[in-house]
Scaffold this active site. Structure first.
Site, short mmCIF file in Angstrom:
data_model
loop_
_atom_site.label_atom_id
_atom_site.label_comp_id
_atom_site.label_asym_id
_atom_site.label_seq_id
_atom_site.Cartn_x
_atom_site.Cartn_y
_atom_site.Cartn_z
CG ASP A 42 -81.21 -32.36 -30.34
OD1 ASP A 42 -81.00 -31.18 -30.65
OD2 ASP A 42 -82.08 -33.06 -30.89
N GLY A 77 -74.53 -30.92 -33.82
CA GLY A 77 -73.38 -30.53 -33.01
C GLY A 77 -72.36 -29.59 -33.62
N GLY A 78 -72.71 -28.86 -34.68
CA GLY A 78 -71.75 -27.93 -35.27
C GLY A 78 -71.26 -26.89 -34.28
CE LYS A 79 -75.54 -22.33 -34.16
NZ LYS A 79 -76.21 -23.44 -34.90
CB CYS A 106 -81.06 -20.21 -38.60
SG CYS A 106 -81.96 -21.77 -38.57
CG ASP A 127 -79.06 -22.99 -32.81
OD1 ASP A 127 -79.87 -22.14 -33.23
OD2 ASP A 127 -78.35 -23.68 -33.57
CB CYS A 147 -81.54 -26.93 -29.22
SG CYS A 147 -82.77 -26.31 -28.05
CB ALA A 148 -76.43 -30.30 -29.25
#
Length: 417
Positions: free
Chosen positions: A250, A230-232, A350, A297, A226-227
């Site tokens: 995604d 794209g931070g991770k 989160c 994520d 679940c990009a």
């Protein structure tokens, strides 16, 4: 700008935000595109709006005892500028009312007006945290700081820190993530050379720790399921030293499009963004049993980010959480099919709610005996994270704003037999 005009802007914007039709950051951004305000005025207006959202219960209660437009009273209570400036916009009656509000002691208030949370959220958090409920509440009602991730493909953290200092940007090394720098204040970064050349990305230390848990290696096949923007994904690609193959899945092509300029700056050549229709997409099925590491994520309530997005507590409800947990269960189960024997699966949110975290992880473990839970603390210690035991509860990573100065995060790790 005259204080009265600035207060009028806050009042008008609050009327739009408090409808809760759209995320507050979207409404604020749209308003700023339509209104010509300087950087200082924008900062004051935005922080006034977020201040009201953080303490909506309290301010609504105090506003009942004043007169005039309700949103103006809320804006006065949350106004993010010195009092002397604010008084230039107030009538004598408003000054008198504000003075009486200032005399209200927290100890005289009902719990509802002290915790500033919707009631449906209070009981599960109290049950989970006990005496730590109030420290959490206090932390959620403060502004979040800003963290950077140093792109280790291009630079060393210490070198970037010195470079930023020369540009009058002060930072300290993050206490847990070996990639992170924590900014003092909120400087503008868009024109900083380190940002333009892809040496730094804005990313909360908690997000960095999730990527560290995946521990993606050179030459591996890795999926960020679940990009989003794209931070991770970028952090994983740097860990892989831009070798192997990294898929960024995604369901939103729009979100993946936001990854492209960041990808161009990063220097990564092993990232493959793929827009999928749903978690059972044929493009996923073709990779079943072939992937070394999968990060899920998952879409979640985002309640761990309440310092940044205080409107979320007013926009969610128990039914929305129920729908999310069904989605999280389905996504995790689909993502698990990608993992090859001996591979690693990481589920993360989160959120601070047990229903979206431990409950999902425990149900998955029960339904999938071929996946063994791996304790997060020893994994983090092994890859150089200091005091990793402070970051975990039981086998899971569990980050809290009041304990770790990060957003609220959860992660569970499994290895496939």
């Amino acid at each position: 700008m005259h204080p009265n005009a600035l207060l009028d802007c806050c009042t008008e914007l609050l009327k739009q935000v408090l409808k809760f039709d759209h995320p507050a950051d979207m409404v604020v951004s749209r308003y700023f595109r339509e209104m010509r305000l300087g950087p200082r005025e924008r900062a004051t207006v935005a922080e006034t709006i977020y201040g009201v959202l953080r303490k909506k219960n309290l301010y609504t209660y105090l506003a009942q005892h004043g007169s005039g437009v309700p949103e103006r009273r809320l804006a006065i209570l949350g106004f993010a500028a010195p009092r002397d400036f604010l008084y230039g916009a107030l009538t004598e009656q408003e000054e008198d009312w504000l003075s009486r509000c200032d005399q209200v002691k927290p100890s005289d208030l009902m719990e509802l007006h002290r915790h500033n949370l919707p009631q449906w959220l209070v009981e599960p958090l109290k049950a989970q945290l006990g005496d730590d409920f109030w420290p959490l509440v206090e932390s959620l009602n403060t502004q979040a700081g800003l963290d950077l991730r140093v792109n280790t493909l291009k630079d060393k953290r210490a070198d970037v820190q010195k470079e930023l200092a020369r540009a009058a940007i002060k930072t300290v090394a993050t206490p847990y993530s070996p990639w992170g720098l924590r900014l003092e204040g909120k400087p503008q970064l868009a024109n900083v050379d380190a940002f333009k050349r892809g040496a730094i990305e804005v990313q909360d230390e908690g997000s960095q720790l999730l990527a560290l848990l995946v521990d993606a290696k050179r030459g591996e096949m890795v999926v960020d399921f679940c990009a989003g923007a794209g931070g991770k994904t970028l952090a994983l690609g740097a860990s892989m030293r831009t070798t192997g193959r990294l898929y960024a899945f995604d369901t939103s092509a729009h979100r993946l499009a936001a990854l492209k300029p960041r990808l161009a700056r990063s220097g990564l050549s092993n990232v493959h963004p793929v827009a999928i229709a749903h978690e059972r997409d044929d493009r996923i099925k073709r990779l079943a049993g072939k992937i070394d590491r999968v990060l899920v994520d998952a879409p979640c309530s985002g309640l761990g980010t309440l310092r940044r997005n205080p409107d979320l507590k007013w926009r969610h409800n128990p039914k929305a959480i129920e729908e999310l947990t069904a989605k999280q269960t389905a996504i995790l189960q689909s993502a698990a099919r990608l993992v090859k024997p001996g591979g690693r699966l990481v589920y993360a949110t989160c959120s601070i709610l047990r229903e979206e975290n431990e409950a999902i992880a425990e149900a998955f473990s029960a339904a999938n005996p071929d996946f063994q839970v791996v304790e997060a603390a020893p994994l983090l210690t092994h890859i150089g994270v200091e005091h990793a035991d402070k970051l975990c509860r039981g086998p899971y990573l569990r980050l809290w704003p009041y304990l770790h100065q990060t957003d609220g995060f959860f992660a569970a790790v499994w290895q496939k037999a």
